[in-house]
Design a protein around this motif. Structure first.
Motif, PDB file in Angstrom:
ATOM      1  N   PHE A 219      39.806  45.276  46.637  1.00 58.97           N
ATOM      2  CA  PHE A 219      38.583  45.210  45.815  1.00 58.97           C
ATOM      3  C   PHE A 219      37.492  46.128  46.369  1.00 58.97           C
ATOM      4  O   PHE A 219      36.639  46.584  45.615  1.00 58.97           O
ATOM      5  CB  PHE A 219      38.016  43.785  45.761  1.00 58.97           C
ATOM      6  CG  PHE A 219      38.909  42.766  45.082  1.00 58.97           C
ATOM      7  CD1 PHE A 219      39.984  43.147  44.301  1.00 58.97           C
ATOM      8  CD2 PHE A 219      38.635  41.408  45.229  1.00 58.97           C
ATOM      9  CE1 PHE A 219      40.794  42.196  43.677  1.00 58.97           C
ATOM     10  CE2 PHE A 219      39.431  40.456  44.611  1.00 58.97           C
ATOM     11  CZ  PHE A 219      40.510  40.845  43.841  1.00 58.97           C
TER      12      PHE A 219
ATOM     13  N   ASP B 135      38.055  35.024  46.001  1.00 62.84           N
ATOM     14  CA  ASP B 135      39.025  35.828  45.264  1.00 62.84           C
ATOM     15  C   ASP B 135      39.278  37.066  46.108  1.00 62.84           C
ATOM     16  O   ASP B 135      38.338  37.736  46.536  1.00 62.84           O
ATOM     17  CB  ASP B 135      38.415  36.190  43.901  1.00 62.84           C
ATOM     18  CG  ASP B 135      39.415  36.810  42.949  1.00 62.84           C
ATOM     19  OD1 ASP B 135      40.554  37.112  43.358  1.00 62.84           O
ATOM     20  OD2 ASP B 135      39.038  37.004  41.782  1.00 62.84           O
TER      21      ASP B 135
ATOM     22  N   SER C 292      44.689  36.961  44.519  1.00 63.25           N
ATOM     23  CA  SER C 292      44.759  35.502  44.409  1.00 63.25           C
ATOM     24  C   SER C 292      43.377  34.908  44.653  1.00 63.25           C
ATOM     25  O   SER C 292      42.544  35.521  45.317  1.00 63.25           O
ATOM     26  CB  SER C 292      45.755  34.959  45.457  1.00 63.25           C
ATOM     27  OG  SER C 292      45.945  33.571  45.309  1.00 63.25           O
TER      28      SER C 292
ATOM     29  N   GLU D 149      44.760  33.373  35.911  1.00 67.28           N
ATOM     30  CA  GLU D 149      43.567  32.968  36.657  1.00 67.28           C
ATOM     31  C   GLU D 149      42.534  32.252  35.793  1.00 67.28           C
ATOM     32  O   GLU D 149      41.517  32.830  35.425  1.00 67.28           O
ATOM     33  CB  GLU D 149      42.933  34.150  37.399  1.00 67.28           C
ATOM     34  CG  GLU D 149      42.696  35.414  36.592  1.00 67.28           C
ATOM     35  CD  GLU D 149      42.012  36.487  37.448  1.00 67.28           C
ATOM     36  OE1 GLU D 149      41.075  36.154  38.195  1.00 67.28           O
ATOM     37  OE2 GLU D 149      42.398  37.655  37.353  1.00 67.28           O
TER      38      GLU D 149
HETATM   39 MG    MG Z   1      41.577  37.740  41.769  1.00 67.84          MG
END
Ligand code: MG
Ligand code: MG
Length: 261
Positions: free
Chosen positions: A56, A94, A106, A201
């Motif tokens: 990310f 996350d 996840s 999710e």
């Molecule tokens: Mg995620």
């Protein structure tokens, strides 16, 4: 390619396991007084120690390894030295990783100290929604069957489903086709094929479904400020049942130990 080869699924499983273990490592630090920045530092360190990279960090300019979303924040909260977790909070962590060219993604919503019963129920039902969605992720079903299963369970328990943010495919990119909404109608949408790899999710709100973006340009929160929960796992679609590549087992093992000690 929307379906993955067996070799790719094994690589995705390794990435999924690394992200699962990272959330467990970070989860044991969740307690009143810790900052979300400290959680983020530990996550990045653990990922790099295990040969991965945060997926990310830098993604469309996101500045951190974890998204840390507290209470009424739904997703995409930015870790900060100013965000100190308090007794009774919930925090969704996350995490995305890149390992050997494949991504893992996840999320798990943790309790901070002593959380009230109605919020604990929100967490329990949201996790159940995820597993209902996974049960529907079989070949010959459609994406709408997954969303229907999630939505049905959430709404029959008086909660609402966030619409604007959805799950997704995963592979060499963290977000691939198809979109995986947490709402839908049975028998509609993209047909599921064996070996499609999906991140399911659910983002489930205690109050109304509407969301707003905070001024930081990232954080999504509920418009009514009621709490929201978020759980995410990665699955490979199978003929009879999905193969769950990531797991909450590491998290829940450590939480049990924490409670016992
Ligand atoms: Mg995620
Ligand atoms: Mg995701």
């Amino acid at each position: 390619m929307i379906e993955k080869t067996e070799e790719e699924i094994e690589l995705l499983r390794q990435s999924a396991l690394l992200v699962s273990k990272t959330l467990a490592e970070v989860g044991i630090l969740v307690r009143p007084g810790v900052t979300t920045y400290e959680l983020d530092v530990r996550a990045e360190e653990f990922i790099r120690d295990n040969g991965g990279k945060p997926a990310f960090k830098g993604y469309r300019g996101f500045p951190a390894t974890l998204c840390t979303s507290v209470n009424g924040q739904v997703v995409h909260g930015i870790p900060s030295k100013n965000t100190v977790l308090k007794d009774g909070d919930i925090v969704s962590l996350d995490c995305g990783v890149l390992l050997n060219g494949y991504c893992g993604d996840s999320a798990y919503t943790f309790e901070v100290g002593e959380v009230n019963e109605s919020t604990r129920r929100l967490l329990r039902i949201t996790k159940e929604c995820l597993f209902k969605g996974i049960e529907a992720a079989t070949a010959k079903n459609r994406i709408g069957d997954v969303g229907y299963a999630v939505q049905q369970h959430a709404e029959s328990n008086t909660y609402s489903v966030v619409r604007e943010l959805v799950g997704h495919g995963i592979g060499t990119q963290v977000h691939e086709k198809p979109d995986v909404p947490n709402y839908g109608r049975r028998g509609t949408g993209v047909k599921l094929l064996k070996n499609m790899v999906l991140c399911i999710e659910p983002m489930i709100n205690k109050g109304r479904r509407h969301i707003v973006e905070e001024r930081d340009g990232w954080t999504i929160r509920t418009k009514d400020n009621e709490p929201s929960a978020h759980f995410e796992l990665t699955v490979a679609v199978g003929d009879q049942r999905a193969d769950t590549l990531s797991t909450f087992a590491f998290i829940e093992e450590k939480l049990k130990f924490n409670l016992a000690s």
